[in-house]
Design a protein around this motif. Structure first.
Motif, PDB file in Angstrom:
ATOM      1  N   LEU A   6       0.833  -1.206   0.000  1.00 46.42           N
ATOM      2  CA  LEU A   6       0.000   0.000   0.000  1.00 46.42           C
ATOM      3  C   LEU A   6       0.868   1.258   0.000  1.00 46.42           C
ATOM      4  N   LYS A   7       1.941   1.216   0.797  1.00 53.07           N
ATOM      5  CA  LYS A   7       2.813   2.382   0.931  1.00 53.07           C
ATOM      6  C   LYS A   7       3.660   2.609  -0.311  1.00 53.07           C
ATOM      7  N   ASN A   8       4.232   1.548  -0.869  1.00 50.39           N
ATOM      8  CA  ASN A   8       5.223   1.683  -1.932  1.00 50.39           C
ATOM      9  C   ASN A   8       4.689   1.486  -3.345  1.00 50.39           C
ATOM     10  N   VAL A   9       3.439   1.038  -3.462  1.00 47.16           N
ATOM     11  CA  VAL A   9       2.875   0.813  -4.797  1.00 47.16           C
ATOM     12  C   VAL A   9       1.544   1.562  -4.962  1.00 47.16           C
ATOM     13  N   PRO A  12       1.698   5.671  -4.105  1.00 48.96           N
ATOM     14  CA  PRO A  12       2.316   6.493  -5.160  1.00 48.96           C
ATOM     15  C   PRO A  12       1.567   6.450  -6.488  1.00 48.96           C
ATOM     16  N   LEU A  13       0.936   5.298  -6.813  1.00 49.65           N
ATOM     17  CA  LEU A  13       0.186   5.199  -8.059  1.00 49.65           C
ATOM     18  C   LEU A  13      -1.087   6.045  -8.043  1.00 49.65           C
ATOM     19  N   VAL A  14      -1.561   6.365  -6.863  1.00 47.19           N
ATOM     20  CA  VAL A  14      -2.723   7.256  -6.739  1.00 47.19           C
ATOM     21  C   VAL A  14      -2.272   8.709  -6.640  1.00 47.19           C
ATOM     22  N   LEU A  15      -1.261   8.944  -5.807  1.00 44.97           N
ATOM     23  CA  LEU A  15      -0.841  10.315  -5.479  1.00 44.97           C
ATOM     24  C   LEU A  15      -0.172  11.043  -6.644  1.00 44.97           C
ATOM     25  N   PHE A  16       0.849  10.447  -7.228  1.00 44.69           N
ATOM     26  CA  PHE A  16       1.656  11.184  -8.197  1.00 44.69           C
ATOM     27  C   PHE A  16       0.985  11.365  -9.563  1.00 44.69           C
ATOM     28  N   PRO A  17       0.240  10.386 -10.090  1.00 48.21           N
ATOM     29  CA  PRO A  17      -0.510  10.683 -11.316  1.00 48.21           C
ATOM     30  C   PRO A  17      -1.541  11.795 -11.122  1.00 48.21           C
ATOM     31  N   ALA A  18      -2.136  11.859  -9.928  1.00 51.31           N
ATOM     32  CA  ALA A  18      -3.076  12.954  -9.654  1.00 51.31           C
ATOM     33  C   ALA A  18      -2.346  14.294  -9.670  1.00 51.31           C
ATOM     34  N   LEU A  19      -1.133  14.318  -9.121  1.00 51.92           N
ATOM     35  CA  LEU A  19      -0.337  15.543  -9.156  1.00 51.92           C
ATOM     36  C   LEU A  19       0.064  15.905 -10.585  1.00 51.92           C
ATOM     37  N   THR A  20       0.355  14.889 -11.403  1.00 52.08           N
ATOM     38  CA  THR A  20       0.692  15.151 -12.805  1.00 52.08           C
ATOM     39  C   THR A  20      -0.467  15.826 -13.516  1.00 52.08           C
ATOM     40  N   ALA A  21      -1.668  15.291 -13.307  1.00 51.69           N
ATOM     41  CA  ALA A  21      -2.857  15.863 -13.938  1.00 51.69           C
ATOM     42  C   ALA A  21      -3.074  17.304 -13.475  1.00 51.69           C
ATOM     43  N   LEU A  22      -2.891  17.555 -12.183  1.00 50.30           N
ATOM     44  CA  LEU A  22      -3.071  18.907 -11.660  1.00 50.30           C
ATOM     45  C   LEU A  22      -1.992  19.859 -12.208  1.00 50.30           C
ATOM     46  N   ALA A  23      -0.760  19.349 -12.304  1.00 48.36           N
ATOM     47  CA  ALA A  23       0.330  20.180 -12.825  1.00 48.36           C
ATOM     48  C   ALA A  23       0.040  20.622 -14.255  1.00 48.36           C
ATOM     49  N   LEU A  24      -0.425  19.706 -15.079  1.00 53.78           N
ATOM     50  CA  LEU A  24      -0.753  20.043 -16.466  1.00 53.78           C
ATOM     51  C   LEU A  24      -1.968  20.979 -16.538  1.00 53.78           C
ATOM     52  N   LYS A  25      -2.922  20.761 -15.645  1.00 49.61           N
ATOM     53  CA  LYS A  25      -4.127  21.603 -15.628  1.00 49.61           C
ATOM     54  C   LYS A  25      -3.785  23.050 -15.295  1.00 49.61           C
ATOM     55  N   TYR A  26      -2.886  23.248 -14.330  1.00 47.49           N
ATOM     56  CA  TYR A  26      -2.586  24.608 -13.876  1.00 47.49           C
ATOM     57  C   TYR A  26      -1.452  25.271 -14.657  1.00 47.49           C
ATOM     58  N   THR A 133       6.657  15.177 -11.158  1.00 47.67           N
ATOM     59  CA  THR A 133       5.653  14.280 -10.570  1.00 47.67           C
ATOM     60  C   THR A 133       5.819  12.866 -11.122  1.00 47.67           C
ATOM     61  N   VAL A 134       6.152  12.748 -12.403  1.00 51.26           N
ATOM     62  CA  VAL A 134       6.388  11.426 -12.999  1.00 51.26           C
ATOM     63  C   VAL A 134       7.699  10.847 -12.485  1.00 51.26           C
ATOM     64  N   TYR A 135       8.722  11.693 -12.361  1.00 45.65           N
ATOM     65  CA  TYR A 135      10.003  11.236 -11.818  1.00 45.65           C
ATOM     66  C   TYR A 135       9.820  10.737 -10.380  1.00 45.65           C
ATOM     67  N   PHE A 139      10.724   7.116  -8.974  1.00 45.85           N
ATOM     68  CA  PHE A 139      11.649   7.039  -7.850  1.00 45.85           C
ATOM     69  C   PHE A 139      11.141   6.055  -6.792  1.00 45.85           C
ATOM     70  N   ILE A 140       9.865   6.150  -6.466  1.00 48.56           N
ATOM     71  CA  ILE A 140       9.302   5.274  -5.434  1.00 48.56           C
ATOM     72  C   ILE A 140       9.105   3.850  -5.958  1.00 48.56           C
ATOM     73  N   LEU A 141       8.538   3.711  -7.143  1.00 52.92           N
ATOM     74  CA  LEU A 141       8.241   2.374  -7.673  1.00 52.92           C
ATOM     75  C   LEU A 141       9.506   1.552  -7.913  1.00 52.92           C
ATOM     76  N   THR A 142      10.621   2.204  -8.236  1.00 50.76           N
ATOM     77  CA  THR A 142      11.872   1.476  -8.461  1.00 50.76           C
ATOM     78  C   THR A 142      12.624   1.192  -7.162  1.00 50.76           C
TER      79      THR A 142
END
Length: 332
Positions: A6-9, A12-26, A133-135, A139-142
């Motif tokens: 839950l912590k390492n997969v 991060p799969l929920v948190l960082f893609p959401a940040l990517t979407a927000l980064a592109l939106k703003y 955000t993708v990096y 970073f976490i998944l690897t």
């Protein structure tokens, strides 16, 4: 095992893609609704008198992309507030360019993180905020956040020296030329500063190869991170503290607008808002990554308190540099 997954997969799969979407939106998604879009189009029109429609490479499509990038940065630099923030962004954001290079220089690293040139070039095209955000997710998944052994995480002296040389020659020097010269050709060249960093680092390793420069580079990395901490905090003090009694001016300089800017807003203001959001998402992503370094609840809350206190006092660049300096000490 479930908690670790839950912590390492999952997280991060929920948190960082959401940040990517927000980064592109703003950032990128806002541009078409502002006066900046018209400025970029007009600034690259194929007509006499358009100062940025130059033959940078001789390739029409590449020159068109470079023209829009050059127009964007010159729109920013032609405005006093925009130039001040751009200098702040570059100076305090040095840590953002350094971290992918450091991670790729470790004795053991994932193939996903082994090519900082690609990550940094992507940040020039797709915005730094979205790329980080993708990096961060990679970073976490690897498992790059895991402590591992000293041998696995070590950066040798040869690579430490090449990192310092690459940062100074490939990033610092071009960035100084960018803000000081304000020349379209220089601005176009700055877009590929990651290439300059890569070449500078490779040349240094050719002159002083790992086979001839033995030992750990811990001391050199420590000095580098400490230097970035001092530089970032000094620039933050010089920028923010003179305005400490003028919160409205601090907000205008550093804090982006959550609501979309009106179409009547100037292109310079739209460009500033773009860069402010880019800065926010880049730093938030790597600050969030650092919470995975915590080995206990106490360390987790210590990091949280550090960011809450240090970010406004010494600036986000110094705050992040301080955490990664602590991390390197843990790895060493």
């Amino acid at each position: 095992m479930l908690n670790r997954a839950l912590k390492n997969v999952v997280l991060p799969l929920v948190l960082f893609p959401a940040l990517t979407a927000l980064a592109l939106k703003y950032t990128l998604a806002r541009v078409p609704t502002t006066s900046l879009a018209l400025k970029l189009k007009d600034g690259c029109a194929s007509q006499p008198g358009s100062p940025y429609a130059l033959s940078y490479t001789g390739h029409l499509k590449v020159d068109g992309v470079l023209c829009r990038l050059v127009t964007f940065f010159h729109t920013t630099m032609d405005d006093d507030l925009g130039l001040q923030f751009l200098a702040y962004f570059i100076g305090t954001g040095a840590i953002l360019a350094l971290l992918p290079v450091m991670e790729a220089s470790r004795s053991r690293k994932s193939p996903l993180l082994a090519f900082p040139l690609l990550w940094l070039l992507a940040s020039q095209v797709f915005t730094l905020g979205a790329t980080m955000t993708v990096y961060a997710l990679a970073f976490i998944l690897t498992g790059a956040h895991r402590k591992g052994t000293k041998e696995q995480k070590e950066i040798t002296q040869a690579y430490a020296e090449s990192i310092i040389f690459a940062l100074l020659v490939g990033a610092v020097a071009p960035s100084l030329c960018l803000v000081m010269l304000k020349d379209p050709q220089v601005t176009a060249l700055w877009q590929i500063y990651p290439v300059f960093m890569s070449i500078a680092g490779a040349i240094h390793l050719l002159i002083r190869p790992p086979s001839k420069v033995a030992g750990s580079g811990w001391t050199s990395i420590q000095v580098l991170l400490l230097g970035i901490f001092i530089l970032s905090s000094s620039l933050h003090f010089a920028t923010v503290w003179p305005l400490i009694n003028e919160p409205a001016n601090i907000q205008q300089l550093l804090i982006p607008s959550i609501a979309p800017l009106p179409s009547s807003a100037s292109p310079a203001l739209a460009a500033l808002d773009f860069l402010q959001w880019d800065y926010v998402f880049a730093f938030v992503s790597l600050m969030l990554v650092s919470f995975w370094f915590a080995q206990s609840v106490i360390q987790f809350f210590a990091l949280l308190v550090w960011y809450i206190v240090a970010t406004p006092v010494v600036g986000p660049g110094a705050a992040l540099a301080g955490v990664f300096l602590w991390r390197e000490a843990q790895l060493h």
